[in-house]
Scaffold this motif. Sequence first.
Motif, PDB file in Angstrom:
ATOM      1  N   PHE A   1      -4.071  15.973  -6.268  1.00 26.36           N
ATOM      2  CA  PHE A   1      -4.854  15.533  -7.443  1.00 26.36           C
ATOM      3  C   PHE A   1      -4.884  14.226  -7.938  1.00 26.36           C
ATOM      4  N   GLY A   2      -4.404  13.367  -6.891  1.00 28.88           N
ATOM      5  CA  GLY A   2      -4.417  11.822  -7.006  1.00 28.88           C
ATOM      6  C   GLY A   2      -5.709  11.396  -6.850  1.00 28.88           C
ATOM      7  N   THR A   3      -6.107  10.289  -7.660  1.00 29.56           N
ATOM      8  CA  THR A   3      -7.216   9.677  -7.232  1.00 29.56           C
ATOM      9  C   THR A   3      -7.083   8.057  -7.110  1.00 29.56           C
ATOM     10  N   ASP A   4      -5.872   7.332  -6.986  1.00 25.94           N
ATOM     11  CA  ASP A   4      -5.506   6.340  -6.658  1.00 25.94           C
ATOM     12  C   ASP A   4      -4.885   6.120  -5.018  1.00 25.94           C
ATOM     13  N   LYS A   5      -5.570   5.309  -4.515  1.00 25.69           N
ATOM     14  CA  LYS A   5      -5.268   5.150  -2.963  1.00 25.69           C
ATOM     15  C   LYS A   5      -3.881   4.471  -2.839  1.00 25.69           C
ATOM     16  N   LYS A   6      -3.259   3.634  -3.562  1.00 24.06           N
ATOM     17  CA  LYS A   6      -1.863   3.157  -3.465  1.00 24.06           C
ATOM     18  C   LYS A   6      -0.985   4.434  -3.635  1.00 24.06           C
ATOM     19  N   VAL A   7      -1.246   5.145  -4.609  1.00 19.77           N
ATOM     20  CA  VAL A   7      -0.334   6.198  -5.049  1.00 19.77           C
ATOM     21  C   VAL A   7      -0.424   7.281  -4.146  1.00 19.77           C
ATOM     22  N   ASN A   8      -1.659   7.674  -3.421  1.00 19.78           N
ATOM     23  CA  ASN A   8      -1.728   8.507  -2.396  1.00 19.78           C
ATOM     24  C   ASN A   8      -0.778   7.996  -1.119  1.00 19.78           C
ATOM     25  N   PHE A   9      -1.133   6.736  -0.894  1.00 20.59           N
ATOM     26  CA  PHE A   9      -0.358   6.301   0.365  1.00 20.59           C
ATOM     27  C   PHE A   9       1.103   6.327   0.256  1.00 20.59           C
ATOM     28  N   SER A  10       1.755   5.966  -0.940  1.00 20.90           N
ATOM     29  CA  SER A  10       2.994   6.207  -0.992  1.00 20.90           C
ATOM     30  C   SER A  10       3.822   7.636  -1.001  1.00 20.90           C
TER      31      SER A  10
END
Length: 400
Positions: A326-335
Motif C-alpha cells: 500500500f506504500g506510494t513513496d519509493k524511499k519507504v518501499n526500498f527500506s
Amino acid sequence: LCIQRNIRMMQARKRFCLFRHKIILLQATFRSQKSRKYFQQLRISVISLQAICRGSKSRREINPRRSLIQIQSTCRAFIYRRRFQNRRNGIIKIQAWFRGSKTCFIYNTVREMIVTVQKTVRRHQAMKRAVVMLVQRVRLQRFGHHVIDICRRRRFKTAIVKIQAAYRGRKIRKQDPRYCLIKMQTHVRGFLIRKKFYKKRKEIRIRAKRKLIPNGDVALQKLKLKDRTARAIETLKTSKRWSEILHAVKELEICTKYSLVCCKAVLGTGSHGVIVDVICSLNRSAPHIIVLESALKTLLQISNFLDLFSHMEVEFTKVLIDKIHFGTDKKVNFSALVLLERQIKHDKGNYVAGCADLMKRLRLIRDKRDKYFTPKSMHRLKYLIQKLESDQNVRMNSIL
C-alpha cells in the motif's frame, strides 16, 4: 200529510225488501253454481291425479327394470354433466388466455407508444435545457474573457508604469554624482559585516565543541548519543503527541546510524517492538510517511550492526509486505524491501513460502505496482520472488 208520508215510506220499504230479497237469491244461485263448478273441476283433477298415481304404481309393479333404467339415466347424466363442466372450464381457460394475451399485446403497444412520446418530449426538453446552458456558458465565457482582458490590460499598464518609474529613477540617480559613491559604500559595508559574522560564528562553534566534548573524548560523545536514545525511547513509550513521536523517531534514526551502543540499547530495552507497533499504526498520509521512513531506516541501521531479526516475530514479514503493497513513496518501499529480504534470509523463506496469500501479494506487487519502485528496487523484488518460488518448488519436490 203525515199519513201519506208513512204510507209512502211503507211502500218504499216493501219494494226495497223485495228487491233485496231478489238480489240475495240471485247471488246465492250464482255462488252455488260457481261452487259446484269448482268442485267438479277439483273432483276431475283429483280423479286424474289418482289415476296417474295408480297407473304409475301399477306400471312400477308390473316393470321391475324401471329402477335400473333410472340408475343408468342418473349415472349417465352425472357423467355427461362432469364432461360438460370439464370442457366448459377448458374453453373458459382458453378464452381467458387469449383475452389476456390480446390485452397484454394492446398494453405493450400502448406502453411503447407512450414511452416513445415521453422520450421525444424529454429529448426536446433536454435539448432546450442544453441550448439554454450553452448560451449561458458562452455568455459567461465572454464575460470571463472580457474581465481577463481588462485585468491583463491593467497589469500591463501597471507594469509599464513601474518600469518607466524605475528607469526614470535610475536615470535620475545616475545623473547624481553621489550615486556611485553610495553604491560602493554599501558593497564595502556588507562585505565587512559578513566577514565579522562568519568569524564570530566560527568562534561560537569552536567554544561549543570544546565545552561539550573536551579534549576530543569519543566516549563522552557516545554517552550523549546514548542519553538521546534513552530519551527518544521514553518518548516513544509514553507520548501521544504526534510531533514528539516524530522527533523521537528522527533521534533514533540519527543515533543508530553512528553508534553501535545505541543499537544495543534499542534492542536491550525492547524498543524495537514499540517501533514495530508505530509502523503498524501508520497510514498513507504525508506526516505518517515521514515517520514510517524514519522508523524503517532505524530498523535497517540496527540490522546493519546487530542480528535484529532474531528478536523479531515472524509476523513482522506480513507488516512489511503490507507497507510495500500500500506504500506510494519509493524511499519507504526500498527500506521495507531491504528489511523484507533480510527477514526472509534469516527465516530461510519458510514463512513466506508456506503462506500462499503472501506469495500472491508479492506477485501482485511485482506485476501492478512497478511505478512506486525504483528500477533497482524492482530488480531486487523480482529476484526475491524468483528465489522464493525456486525454494518452494524444491521443497515440494523433496516432499513428493
